[in-house]
Motif scaffolding. Structure first.
Motif, PDB file in Angstrom:
ATOM      1  N   VAL A 105      37.023 -14.985  56.628  1.00 36.23           N
ATOM      2  CA  VAL A 105      38.144 -15.910  56.763  1.00 36.23           C
ATOM      3  C   VAL A 105      37.802 -16.895  57.876  1.00 36.23           C
ATOM      4  CG1 VAL A 105      40.563 -16.157  57.452  1.00 36.23           C
ATOM      5  CG2 VAL A 105      39.875 -14.297  55.916  1.00 36.23           C
ATOM      6  N   PHE A 106      37.952 -18.182  57.585  1.00 30.85           N
ATOM      7  CA  PHE A 106      37.716 -19.230  58.571  1.00 30.85           C
ATOM      8  C   PHE A 106      39.019 -19.995  58.778  1.00 30.85           C
ATOM      9  CE2 PHE A 106      33.753 -18.453  56.332  1.00 30.85           C
ATOM     10  CZ  PHE A 106      32.857 -18.255  57.382  1.00 30.85           C
ATOM     11  N   GLU A 107      39.436 -20.104  60.010  1.00 31.34           N
ATOM     12  CA  GLU A 107      40.681 -20.803  60.321  1.00 31.34           C
ATOM     13  C   GLU A 107      40.385 -22.191  60.861  1.00 31.34           C
ATOM     14  OE1 GLU A 107      44.631 -20.406  63.222  1.00 31.34           O
ATOM     15  OE2 GLU A 107      43.259 -18.714  62.971  1.00 31.34           O
ATOM     16  N   ASP A 108      41.105 -23.177  60.319  1.00 31.49           N
ATOM     17  CA  ASP A 108      41.001 -24.537  60.837  1.00 31.49           C
ATOM     18  C   ASP A 108      41.836 -24.628  62.109  1.00 31.49           C
ATOM     19  OD1 ASP A 108      40.867 -27.202  61.382  1.00 31.49           O
ATOM     20  OD2 ASP A 108      42.050 -27.841  59.646  1.00 31.49           O
ATOM     21  N   ARG A 109      41.184 -24.765  63.247  1.00 36.57           N
ATOM     22  CA  ARG A 109      41.883 -24.795  64.527  1.00 36.57           C
ATOM     23  C   ARG A 109      42.045 -26.217  65.072  1.00 36.57           C
ATOM     24  NH1 ARG A 109      42.571 -19.810  66.641  1.00 36.57           N
ATOM     25  NH2 ARG A 109      41.413 -18.089  65.665  1.00 36.57           N
ATOM     26  N   SER A 110      41.795 -27.212  64.231  1.00 35.51           N
ATOM     27  CA  SER A 110      41.975 -28.587  64.682  1.00 35.51           C
ATOM     28  C   SER A 110      43.454 -28.897  64.845  1.00 35.51           C
ATOM     29  CB  SER A 110      41.348 -29.553  63.679  1.00 35.51           C
ATOM     30  OG  SER A 110      42.016 -29.481  62.443  1.00 35.51           O
ATOM     31  N   ASP A 111      43.742 -29.888  65.640  1.00 34.07           N
ATOM     32  CA  ASP A 111      45.140 -30.246  65.904  1.00 34.07           C
ATOM     33  C   ASP A 111      45.777 -30.977  64.733  1.00 34.07           C
ATOM     34  OD1 ASP A 111      45.028 -29.126  68.412  1.00 34.07           O
ATOM     35  OD2 ASP A 111      44.381 -31.006  69.363  1.00 34.07           O
ATOM     36  N   ASN A 112      44.945 -31.589  63.870  1.00 27.97           N
ATOM     37  CA  ASN A 112      45.495 -32.418  62.792  1.00 27.97           C
ATOM     38  C   ASN A 112      45.121 -31.818  61.438  1.00 27.97           C
ATOM     39  OD1 ASN A 112      46.528 -34.524  64.552  1.00 27.97           O
ATOM     40  ND2 ASN A 112      44.371 -35.057  64.909  1.00 27.97           N
ATOM     41  N   GLN A 113      45.714 -30.688  61.136  1.00 28.21           N
ATOM     42  CA  GLN A 113      45.453 -30.066  59.857  1.00 28.21           C
ATOM     43  C   GLN A 113      46.118 -30.874  58.752  1.00 28.21           C
ATOM     44  OE1 GLN A 113      46.095 -25.848  59.642  1.00 28.21           O
ATOM     45  NE2 GLN A 113      45.965 -25.660  61.847  1.00 28.21           N
ATOM     46  N   LYS A 114      45.424 -30.939  57.622  1.00 25.59           N
ATOM     47  CA  LYS A 114      45.969 -31.647  56.476  1.00 25.59           C
ATOM     48  C   LYS A 114      46.122 -30.667  55.319  1.00 25.59           C
ATOM     49  CE  LYS A 114      43.632 -35.962  57.746  1.00 25.59           C
ATOM     50  NZ  LYS A 114      42.675 -36.986  57.305  1.00 25.59           N
ATOM     51  N   LEU A 127      24.664 -20.616  52.268  1.00 25.25           N
ATOM     52  CA  LEU A 127      25.048 -21.633  53.246  1.00 25.25           C
ATOM     53  C   LEU A 127      25.888 -22.682  52.526  1.00 25.25           C
ATOM     54  CD1 LEU A 127      24.732 -22.863  56.127  1.00 25.25           C
ATOM     55  CD2 LEU A 127      22.732 -24.102  55.229  1.00 25.25           C
ATOM     56  N   LEU A 128      27.080 -22.961  53.049  1.00 23.71           N
ATOM     57  CA  LEU A 128      27.922 -23.984  52.429  1.00 23.71           C
ATOM     58  C   LEU A 128      28.688 -24.735  53.501  1.00 23.71           C
ATOM     59  CD1 LEU A 128      31.081 -22.315  50.841  1.00 23.71           C
ATOM     60  CD2 LEU A 128      29.392 -20.983  52.078  1.00 23.71           C
ATOM     61  N   ASP A 129      29.171 -25.904  53.113  1.00 21.91           N
ATOM     62  CA  ASP A 129      29.881 -26.787  54.030  1.00 21.91           C
ATOM     63  C   ASP A 129      31.365 -26.764  53.652  1.00 21.91           C
ATOM     64  OD1 ASP A 129      30.159 -28.574  56.129  1.00 21.91           O
ATOM     65  OD2 ASP A 129      29.943 -30.318  54.828  1.00 21.91           O
ATOM     66  N   LEU A 130      32.192 -26.222  54.540  1.00 25.04           N
ATOM     67  CA  LEU A 130      33.621 -26.103  54.269  1.00 25.04           C
ATOM     68  C   LEU A 130      34.367 -27.294  54.846  1.00 25.04           C
ATOM     69  CD1 LEU A 130      34.476 -22.350  55.010  1.00 25.04           C
ATOM     70  CD2 LEU A 130      34.254 -23.458  52.788  1.00 25.04           C
ATOM     71  N   PRO A 131      35.193 -27.974  54.047  1.00 24.48           N
ATOM     72  CA  PRO A 131      36.032 -29.039  54.596  1.00 24.48           C
ATOM     73  C   PRO A 131      36.866 -28.522  55.764  1.00 24.48           C
ATOM     74  CG  PRO A 131      36.127 -29.027  52.197  1.00 24.48           C
ATOM     75  CD  PRO A 131      35.381 -27.792  52.599  1.00 24.48           C
ATOM     76  N   GLU A 132      36.989 -29.319  56.798  1.00 21.96           N
ATOM     77  CA  GLU A 132      37.756 -29.016  58.013  1.00 21.96           C
ATOM     78  C   GLU A 132      37.096 -27.963  58.895  1.00 21.96           C
ATOM     79  OE1 GLU A 132      40.680 -27.638  55.595  1.00 21.96           O
ATOM     80  OE2 GLU A 132      41.230 -29.626  54.861  1.00 21.96           O
ATOM     81  N   ARG A 179      32.520 -17.931  46.036  1.00 21.38           N
ATOM     82  CA  ARG A 179      33.868 -18.408  45.755  1.00 21.38           C
ATOM     83  C   ARG A 179      34.561 -18.744  47.075  1.00 21.38           C
ATOM     84  NH1 ARG A 179      31.397 -18.193  41.821  1.00 21.38           N
ATOM     85  NH2 ARG A 179      31.821 -17.122  39.833  1.00 21.38           N
ATOM     86  N   ALA A 180      35.296 -19.866  47.088  1.00 19.98           N
ATOM     87  CA  ALA A 180      35.980 -20.293  48.308  1.00 19.98           C
ATOM     88  C   ALA A 180      37.345 -20.866  47.952  1.00 19.98           C
ATOM     89  CB  ALA A 180      35.149 -21.340  49.057  1.00 19.98           C
ATOM     90  N   VAL A 181      38.373 -20.408  48.653  1.00 19.22           N
ATOM     91  CA  VAL A 181      39.725 -20.924  48.443  1.00 19.22           C
ATOM     92  C   VAL A 181      40.341 -21.251  49.795  1.00 19.22           C
ATOM     93  CG1 VAL A 181      40.094 -19.621  46.303  1.00 19.22           C
ATOM     94  CG2 VAL A 181      40.763 -18.611  48.480  1.00 19.22           C
ATOM     95  N   ARG A 182      41.194 -22.284  49.798  1.00 21.05           N
ATOM     96  CA  ARG A 182      41.928 -22.623  51.010  1.00 21.05           C
ATOM     97  C   ARG A 182      43.397 -22.288  50.807  1.00 21.05           C
ATOM     98  NH1 ARG A 182      43.740 -28.424  53.178  1.00 21.05           N
ATOM     99  NH2 ARG A 182      45.194 -27.949  51.492  1.00 21.05           N
ATOM    100  N   VAL A 183      43.988 -21.703  51.834  1.00 26.10           N
ATOM    101  CA  VAL A 183      45.396 -21.317  51.808  1.00 26.10           C
ATOM    102  C   VAL A 183      46.061 -21.849  53.067  1.00 26.10           C
ATOM    103  CG1 VAL A 183      47.018 -19.378  51.819  1.00 26.10           C
ATOM    104  CG2 VAL A 183      44.911 -19.220  50.477  1.00 26.10           C
ATOM    105  N   ILE A 184      47.195 -22.494  52.896  1.00 28.70           N
ATOM    106  CA  ILE A 184      48.030 -22.833  54.051  1.00 28.70           C
ATOM    107  C   ILE A 184      48.994 -21.673  54.261  1.00 28.70           C
ATOM    108  CG2 ILE A 184      49.637 -24.471  55.069  1.00 28.70           C
ATOM    109  CD1 ILE A 184      46.899 -25.641  54.565  1.00 28.70           C
TER     110      ILE A 184
END
Length: 710
Positions: A700-709, A682-687, A658-663
């Motif tokens: 928990v995986f954090e999107d550390r890119s400068d252009n989060q959507k 093994l899975l491919d997470l957007p961002e 199970r995978a969920v994204r939270v802002i």
């Protein structure tokens, strides 16, 4: 009247005066000894201690109010305690040949009533003083010759009893230096104290010296883990951390009054322990018991926080004013609600009816503790400047609460943010349990399987058996995961008394945004079984006297807002529902379902994802629930739809992943992924990109890119 008063002391005395006028139905005088009286039922064990604590409360009030009537009652209670001891001429109410004393817990009541004895010392007769001497020396001799010195972080875990037994031996040695065994009592008492709040690293400490010996030489065992976690009564027990400090307070203040030297062993590891207790305190003085409780809410250990606070002020230099005033406000709220000069009669109406011993025990705890603070404020004026601690100097670094903390043994995790308290404990009292609460409203806290789903089988008692757990801290958060079995006992089947029914796989994360907690849960039947009730998520919201029986709930599309303070969201699975139980369902842990399920001591509303209240069969491996939920502080009803729109689930072509994204409220994007399967995933997470999770873990995986959507 006392030569010094402060407003806190006056508040306590006002409560004690009213309480003293309402306890006559529970004070008895034996027909054959009109010079004696007892409060409660006068039995051995807790009956004796109940009487001793009531004596302490009435003795302080008699002293500070110069009340002759109370003075006579207090002396009669004291004399019952002294005369019914093994050294006395009378007996307890259990029988004419039954006297109390010579057990591992006998001297606890003595320690808890000692401020009453100190208060009336000048008024005690020579006969009273002689009998007191006999009791103290007799108990110390028994402890010296018969009670083993043990310590273990799991079993036997005896920090509080080591402390009170060591304290009474040191007290006896100092009070009666002419006693032939005074030196032995002092040596043995020191050993008990140093092996009370003891940790594993003590065994290697050769630098700290006590009575000429290194700490390593004194060390027998550790009762605390190095993290200062305490596994008392088999769970992560914040309450008994407080009990240990309260017993230090009883010895500290009494020795100070009489100008006796306070041995450094009295303060061993107290600053470290206090830091963890302080971390688990609301601003209003209520304990945040992250590991839960098996007993009546906001009693006993909460009451003994008052002596612990006084000790922290006088010995450690802590500013306790806000905590103590906040707790007085809570006490007064319930006292006024009862409207009968009792502390607990309405919440504990079942005890009034079924167990007067337990009821008077709790009443006397509260009275004893507020009398403790009232008396020592009278003697020492205030606790602003540490004094009387001999060569001891507290490490001021331990006055700062911990921003986050964990203990691997208990699977305990805690983060304390400016706008959120979040915790999870696997080996809790009612295991496991999680919390996510605003930090400025203690009335919202309850931990009975909170945020961890409840499955009731067909038995009369229900608990969970933790199979495994793991996790780790994050910077500003944590992630934990594990499995437990729903267990039921007391089945109405001759060939079967108990069974495991459902396996729950759970992942729980406090995100590093200072506001958000996410839990993902999946449960299936481990065999074909019959289930009575299911409450998925089981987010508890106390709704009782402490919040004036008023809660505001606003419901939207897959969310429920509580008091416009924090909001629960359904991320996937069943939508949320608000369930109101018919009575006070939070009671004693062990055996409570057997007849008294809705006659407990605290009422909670329950916010659930999956809710099944009609009994039904489940086939082996059939899903019982499958959901993801989030709780976010500082999100009210007006903001809830916008926050909900930012949640996202990922369709994963892998069973039990199970995978969920939270802002987060910090505007950063987090993916929380749980692998509930028995194989690596093994899975491919957007961002984020490709990630691999071991079987049964979460991350928990954090999107550390400068252009989060979003």
């Amino acid at each position: 009247m006392p030569f010094f008063q402060d407003s806190i002391q006056n508040e306590y005395l006002s409560l004690l005066r009213q309480w003293a006028k309402g306890i006559q139905p529970y004070i008895f005088t034996p027909a054959d000894r009109p010079d004696l009286s007892y409060y409660g039922d006068g039995t051995n064990g807790w009956g004796v201690q109940t009487n001793q604590k009531a004596f302490a409360a009435l003795a302080v009030l008699a002293k500070l109010d110069c009340d002759e009537g109370l003075h006579k009652i207090a002396l009669a209670l004291l004399r019952y305690s002294l005369e019914s001891h093994i050294t006395g001429s009378y007996h307890v109410t259990d029988g004419e040949n039954v006297r109390w004393g010579h057990t591992w817990i006998s001297v606890l009541g003595i320690e808890r009533m000692i401020h009453g004895i100190d208060a009336l010392w000048e008024d005690l007769s020579q006969e009273d003083l002689g009998k007191l001497r006999e009791v103290l020396i007799s108990e110390s001799q028994w402890l010296y010759g018969h009670h083993p010195l043990q310590a273990d972080p799991v079993f036997p875990n005896v920090p509080e009893s080591n402390y009170w037994n060591g304290a009474v031996m040191i007290r006896t040695a100092f009070m009666y230096p002419d006693c032939p065994m005074a030196a032995q009592f002092l040596e043995r008492g020191t050993a008990f104290l140093l092996n009370a709040v003891s940790v594993p690293s003590d065994q290697d400490d050769i630098t700290r010296l006590y009575a000429g010996k290194s700490l390593a030489d004194w060390h027998v065992g550790a009762n605390f883990f190095e993290s200062m976690a305490l596994n008392h009564h088999g769970y992560m027990n914040v309450g008994y951390m407080v009990i240990c400090v309260s017993n230090a307070a009883m010895l500290h203040f009494s020795l100070r009054k009489w100008g006796l030297p306070v041995p450094p062993a009295v303060y061993h590891n107290m600053d470290r322990l206090w830091q963890l207790i302080k971390t688990c305190l609301y601003d209003d003085g209520r304990l945040l018991r992250t590991g839960g409780d098996t007993r009546v809410r906001y009693c006993y250990c909460q009451d003994y926080l008052i002596p612990a606070l006084n000790f922290a002020a006088d010995a450690l230099g802590e500013d306790i004013d806000q905590w103590e005033r906040g707790w007085i406000s809570t006490l007064k709220k319930e006292f006024m609600y009862n409207n009968d000069r009792s502390f607990l009669s309405k919440r504990c109406e079942l005890f009034v009816e079924k167990s007067p011993l337990y009821y008077t025990r709790l009443e006397s705890d509260r009275a004893c503790c507020i009398a403790f603070s009232a008396y020592w404020r009278y003697v020492f004026h205030n606790f602003k400047v540490p004094a009387g601690t001999g060569t001891y100097a507290a490490n001021k670094d331990f006055l700062t609460p911990l921003p986050q903390w964990n203990d691997p043994y208990h699977g305990a995790y805690f983060v304390r943010d400016r706008r959120r308290f979040a915790s999870f404990v696997w080996l809790a009292a009612e295991r496991p349990t999680g919390l996510c609460l605003p930090p400025d409203d203690s009335s919202l806290a309850e931990w009975q399987h909170n945020m961890t789903s409840v499955v009731y089988g067909d038995g009369i008692t229900h608990d969970n058996v933790v199979i495994s757990h793991g996790g780790h801290m994050l910077s500003g958060g944590f992630v934990t995961y594990g499995r437990y079995l729903a267990h039921t006992k007391g089945l109405l089947a001759e060939q079967l008394d108990e069974e495991d029914t459902v396996q729950v796989r759970l992942a729980f994360a406090a995100l590093p945004d200072g506001h958000t907690v996410v839990t993902l849960q999946y449960a299936d039947a481990i065999k074909t079984c019959h289930i009575s009730e299911v409450y998925g998520l089981h987010l508890l919201v106390p709704n009782d006297v402490f919040n004036d029986f008023t809660r505001l709930y606003t419901e939207g599309d897959r969310w429920i807002s509580i008091d416009d303070r924090y909001t629960a969201f359904s991320l996937y699975g069943d939508p949320l529902t608000l369930h109101r139980q018919e009575g006070r369902q939070i009671g004693l842990t062990h055996g409570w379902s057997n007849g008294y399920r809705y006659r407990g001591f605290l009422h909670c509303d329950e916010i659930c994802s999956t809710k099944v209240t009609a009994p039904r069969f489940y086939e082996k491996a059939a899903p019982v629930f499958d959901f993801g939920c989030a709780v976010v502080t500082d999100v009210n009803a007006a903001k809830a739809d916008a926050v909900r729109a930012q949640f996202r689930t990922l369709d994963v072509d892998l069973p039990l992943v199970r995978a969920v994204r939270v802002i987060g409220l910090n505007n950063r994007s987090y993916w929380f992924v749980a692998n509930f399967s028995d194989a690596a995933a093994l899975l491919d997470l957007p961002e984020i990109g490709p990630v691999c999770l071991d079987a049964g873990t979460a991350e928990v995986f954090e999107d550390r890119s400068d252009n989060q959507k979003s």
